[in-house]
Design a protein around this motif. Sequence first.
Motif, mmCIF file in Angstrom:
data_model
loop_
_atom_site.group_PDB
_atom_site.id
_atom_site.type_symbol
_atom_site.label_atom_id
_atom_site.label_comp_id
_atom_site.label_asym_id
_atom_site.label_seq_id
_atom_site.Cartn_x
_atom_site.Cartn_y
_atom_site.Cartn_z
ATOM 1 N N ALA A 282 0.724 -0.950 0.159
ATOM 2 C CA ALA A 282 -0.119 -0.085 -0.062
ATOM 3 C C ALA A 282 0.906 1.294 -0.028
ATOM 4 N N ALA A 283 2.169 1.387 0.479
ATOM 5 C CA ALA A 283 2.758 2.507 0.829
ATOM 6 C C ALA A 283 3.459 2.647 -0.496
ATOM 7 N N ALA A 284 3.918 4.132 -0.627
ATOM 8 C CA ALA A 284 4.493 4.529 -1.899
ATOM 9 C C ALA A 284 5.938 4.208 -1.763
ATOM 10 N N CYS A 285 6.889 3.971 -2.729
ATOM 11 C CA CYS A 285 8.084 3.647 -2.664
ATOM 12 C C CYS A 285 9.014 4.851 -1.873
ATOM 13 N N SER A 286 9.914 4.641 -1.196
ATOM 14 C CA SER A 286 10.603 5.683 -0.527
ATOM 15 C C SER A 286 12.301 5.222 -0.602
ATOM 16 N N TYR A 287 12.974 6.002 -1.019
ATOM 17 C CA TYR A 287 14.315 5.859 -1.175
ATOM 18 C C TYR A 287 15.071 6.998 -0.369
ATOM 19 N N ALA B 61 30.442 -1.890 -0.952
ATOM 20 C CA ALA B 61 30.062 -0.569 -1.632
ATOM 21 C C ALA B 61 28.502 -0.935 -1.652
ATOM 22 N N GLY B 62 28.070 0.406 -1.743
ATOM 23 C CA GLY B 62 26.331 0.377 -1.814
ATOM 24 C C GLY B 62 25.902 1.527 -2.991
ATOM 25 N N PRO B 63 24.504 1.495 -3.368
ATOM 26 C CA PRO B 63 24.090 2.296 -4.271
ATOM 27 C C PRO B 63 23.915 3.914 -3.985
ATOM 28 N N GLY B 64 24.090 3.930 -2.616
ATOM 29 C CA GLY B 64 23.963 5.472 -2.186
ATOM 30 C C GLY B 64 22.562 5.575 -1.731
ATOM 31 N N TYR B 65 21.937 4.556 -1.366
ATOM 32 C CA TYR B 65 20.364 4.917 -0.900
ATOM 33 C C TYR B 65 20.100 3.629 -0.249
ATOM 34 N N SER B 66 18.824 3.565 0.372
ATOM 35 C CA SER B 66 18.149 2.364 1.035
ATOM 36 C C SER B 66 17.007 2.652 1.024
ATOM 37 N N PHE B 67 16.062 1.355 1.024
ATOM 38 C CA PHE B 67 14.631 1.359 0.832
ATOM 39 C C PHE B 67 13.909 0.362 1.652
ATOM 40 N N PRO B 68 12.780 0.399 2.090
ATOM 41 C CA PRO B 68 12.038 -0.898 2.844
ATOM 42 C C PRO B 68 11.883 -2.023 2.192
ATOM 43 N N ASP B 69 11.440 -2.895 3.259
ATOM 44 C CA ASP B 69 11.206 -4.254 2.859
ATOM 45 C C ASP B 69 9.987 -4.395 2.187
ATOM 46 N N GLU B 70 9.446 -5.056 1.358
ATOM 47 C CA GLU B 70 8.168 -5.206 0.629
ATOM 48 C C GLU B 70 8.096 -6.682 0.039
ATOM 49 N N SER C 53 19.369 -8.974 -0.708
ATOM 50 C CA SER C 53 20.270 -9.004 0.642
ATOM 51 C C SER C 53 20.148 -7.736 1.209
ATOM 52 N N LYS C 54 20.329 -7.515 2.504
ATOM 53 C CA LYS C 54 19.928 -6.278 3.034
ATOM 54 C C LYS C 54 20.824 -6.032 4.534
ATOM 55 N N ALA C 55 21.017 -4.929 4.786
ATOM 56 C CA ALA C 55 21.955 -4.475 6.043
ATOM 57 C C ALA C 55 21.311 -4.826 7.388
ATOM 58 N N GLU C 56 20.016 -4.540 7.362
ATOM 59 C CA GLU C 56 18.921 -4.674 8.244
ATOM 60 C C GLU C 56 17.576 -4.604 8.090
ATOM 61 N N PRO C 57 16.647 -5.153 8.864
ATOM 62 C CA PRO C 57 15.171 -4.834 8.529
ATOM 63 C C PRO C 57 14.903 -3.747 8.037
ATOM 64 N N GLY C 58 14.369 -3.414 6.717
ATOM 65 C CA GLY C 58 14.013 -2.290 6.175
ATOM 66 C C GLY C 58 14.810 -1.500 5.603
ATOM 67 N N ARG C 59 16.141 -1.766 5.195
ATOM 68 C CA ARG C 59 17.218 -1.141 4.673
ATOM 69 C C ARG C 59 17.779 -2.150 3.734
ATOM 70 N N PRO D 207 10.354 -15.334 6.091
ATOM 71 C CA PRO D 207 10.202 -14.399 5.169
ATOM 72 C C PRO D 207 10.867 -12.872 5.504
ATOM 73 N N ASP D 208 12.237 -12.871 5.412
ATOM 74 C CA ASP D 208 12.977 -11.719 5.677
ATOM 75 C C ASP D 208 13.370 -11.227 4.692
ATOM 76 N N TRP D 209 13.413 -11.606 3.448
ATOM 77 C CA TRP D 209 14.335 -10.878 2.395
ATOM 78 C C TRP D 209 13.321 -10.747 1.093
ATOM 79 N N THR D 210 13.224 -9.387 0.644
ATOM 80 C CA THR D 210 12.187 -9.168 -0.283
ATOM 81 C C THR D 210 12.485 -10.193 -1.538
ATOM 82 N N PRO D 211 11.767 -11.116 -1.942
ATOM 83 C CA PRO D 211 11.569 -11.544 -3.405
ATOM 84 C C PRO D 211 11.136 -10.677 -4.355
ATOM 85 N N PHE D 212 12.000 -10.342 -5.497
ATOM 86 C CA PHE D 212 11.612 -9.459 -6.532
ATOM 87 C C PHE D 212 11.764 -9.790 -7.779
#
Length: 273
Positions: A83-88, A176-185, A200-206, A224-229
């Motif tokens: 439901a939430a909009a994407c936030s980077y 290295a990272g992309p310069g931004y993070s975004f929440p799980d979905e 893969s992720k740094a921590e929940p929601g990042r 179910p801790d890693w976003t399948p995309f």
Amino acid sequence: MHWTDGKPGPDPEEAAGPAAAGPESESESAAPESAPAVGAGGGTGRPAVRKAVTALAVATAGSGLIWSALSVTEIPHDSKPPAAACSYTPTTAGPGGVPVHDPARARPYTAELVTDQGRVTIEAFTEAAPCATTSFAFLAGKKYFDGSACHRVTTSGIFVLECGDPAGRGPGAGAAGPGYSFPDENLSGAAYPAGTVALSKAEPGRNGGRFFISYADPQFVMEPDWTPFARVVGGLDVLRRIAANGTADGSADGRPKQPVVFRSVTVHQATRS
């Protein structure tokens, strides 16, 4: 954190001391991105793989994972957008800018991952994971992945190839990272059988740029801790061949013995009807 016979010890990369600080490195007080781990222990660190014990469930403490001896047979479907909009959220210097998800312009796509070991084609879950798929397409367009080496393959318990770090270091200082993070979905009912592509992720929601591809069904159900995309629609044999070569140090969890380097990642969007 590195695990041997169930006891924590220093991760070899962390023990080497801080490398030149890069985006999303520990020197920036950000936890390293991590793919799922096998065996006792969990959280957001990267334990090495222990031998899976069939018919046992292994529970972790704190925010860790719970593994249960059940078979996995289905890949999540692209059906339930969040439901939430994407936030980077900008973090450090990356390839330039952050993605912008525009639902009115978004449409399904496939991506060709061309490596020096062969070609893998994936189909994006653009409806179920719009933020992740928008990010992946954005980074591919910036040639973020080109020339990067996959830094991890596992050959016991879970069966994944982990990639997406231009520094080729994986979790730990200097990553290295992309310069931004975004929440799980897309986590409700998420599973990780053969063919699954997940963040893969740094921590929940990042989440950031790293991702893993399952080349075989895991021996345990993963929380179910890693976003399948995305899902693999071509080239699963390439991944299995890479895994068959094993790791550089002969362990069940480490750098691929034969380096896997991305030559290109190209997104092919579906045309509007």
